[in-house]
Design an enzyme around this catalytic site. Structure first.
Site, short mmCIF file in Angstrom:
data_model
loop_
_atom_site.label_atom_id
_atom_site.label_comp_id
_atom_site.label_asym_id
_atom_site.label_seq_id
_atom_site.Cartn_x
_atom_site.Cartn_y
_atom_site.Cartn_z
N ASP A 56 0.83 -1.20 0.00
CA ASP A 56 0.00 0.00 0.00
C ASP A 56 0.87 1.25 0.00
O ASP A 56 0.60 2.22 -0.72
CB ASP A 56 -0.92 -0.02 1.22
CG ASP A 56 -1.83 1.19 1.29
OD1 ASP A 56 -2.74 1.30 0.45
OD2 ASP A 56 -1.63 2.04 2.19
N GLU A 128 -1.48 -5.36 -4.31
CA GLU A 128 -0.61 -4.59 -3.41
C GLU A 128 0.50 -5.46 -2.85
O GLU A 128 1.65 -5.04 -2.75
CB GLU A 128 -1.43 -3.98 -2.27
CG GLU A 128 -2.31 -2.82 -2.70
CD GLU A 128 -3.01 -2.16 -1.54
OE1 GLU A 128 -3.16 -0.93 -1.56
OE2 GLU A 128 -3.41 -2.87 -0.58
#
Length: 239
Positions: A56, A128
């Site tokens: 992230d 991610e």
């Protein structure tokens, strides 16, 4: 009968990165459902939530750097809106679908049967985690991650820049106010997942009637998604 997972070597070829450490790639592709299934059999298999947490941040840095370099005329507020649209769950699931990422995931049998390979929340999180895996495999440098990610984010940035990052809640509020006497509210109806990876479920309600639903990593984004669904319902917005 359920679909078998495709080999990781095929994924490496797709993304243009051959891993030195295949353990980190395996971890990135492992969903908690598979971890739990194997744990019940006495095996400990790491799963991808920690990598997703790192990914992230990697994603945010790469996107922020790209926007800073290529959109010098835009101010902070506008750049923030563009970045939010480019890194949201819906966008990540779209990137994941472009490489068929779900086909390579280690999933528990229940998730496979329930079409988990195509569930946006699962594939977005795995994307991610994959970014983090590439970042770590390259010695915590951004070169290969940037080369891999750029073809995904450039078209999305251009799309968002042209159409604007629409505030669906404000648009819906304006429509409701025109009618007068209507009560619009956003109700949190559920949240799940660990603290670092929450999923919030929100309903947009008009006079207590549900007119839209949203699911996202933040309450604000979930509310925006619910408002967007309501605008589609009212014919103010198309899919």
């Amino acid at each position: 009968m359920y679909e078998e997972r495709k080999p990781m070597e095929e994924l490496e070829e797709k993304i243009g990165h051959t891993f030195r450490d295949h353990a980190v790639l395996t971890e990135a592709l492992t969903h908690s459902s598979y971890h739990n299934e194997m744990k019940a059999k006495g095996e400990h298999i790491p799963y991808n939530e920690r990598l997703e947490f790192l990914g992230d941040s990697v994603l945010s840095i790469v996107v922020s750097s790209y926007l800073f370099e290529h959109y010098a005329a835009k101010q902070e507020g506008e750049l923030t809106k563009i970045r939010a649209a480019v890194v949201c769950e819906k966008a990540l699931a779209r990137y994941a679908a472009q490489i068929g990422l779900g086909d390579y995931l280690f999933l528990g049998r229940g998730e496979i049967i329930n079409d988990g390979r195509h569930r946006p929340s699962i594939t977005a999180d795995a994307f991610e985690a994959l970014l983090a895996a590439i970042y770590l495999d390259c010695g915590e440098t951004f070169g290969d991650v940037t080369r891999f990610l750029t073809p995904f984010i450039v078209p999305m940035v251009e799309e968002v820049s042209k159409t604007g990052s629409r505030d669906y809640k404000s648009s819906l509020q304006q429509i409701v106010q025109q009618a007068g006497g209507e009560i619009l509210e956003y109700v949190l109806v559920g949240e799940e997942g660990p603290d670092h990876n929450k999923q919030f479920s929100v309903e947009a309600r008009l006079n207590s009637n549900v007119i839209g639903r949203g699911l996202a990593k933040t309450k604000r984004e979930a509310e925006q998604q619910a408002a967007r669904e309501a605008l589609i319902l009212f014919g103010e917005l198309h899919e």
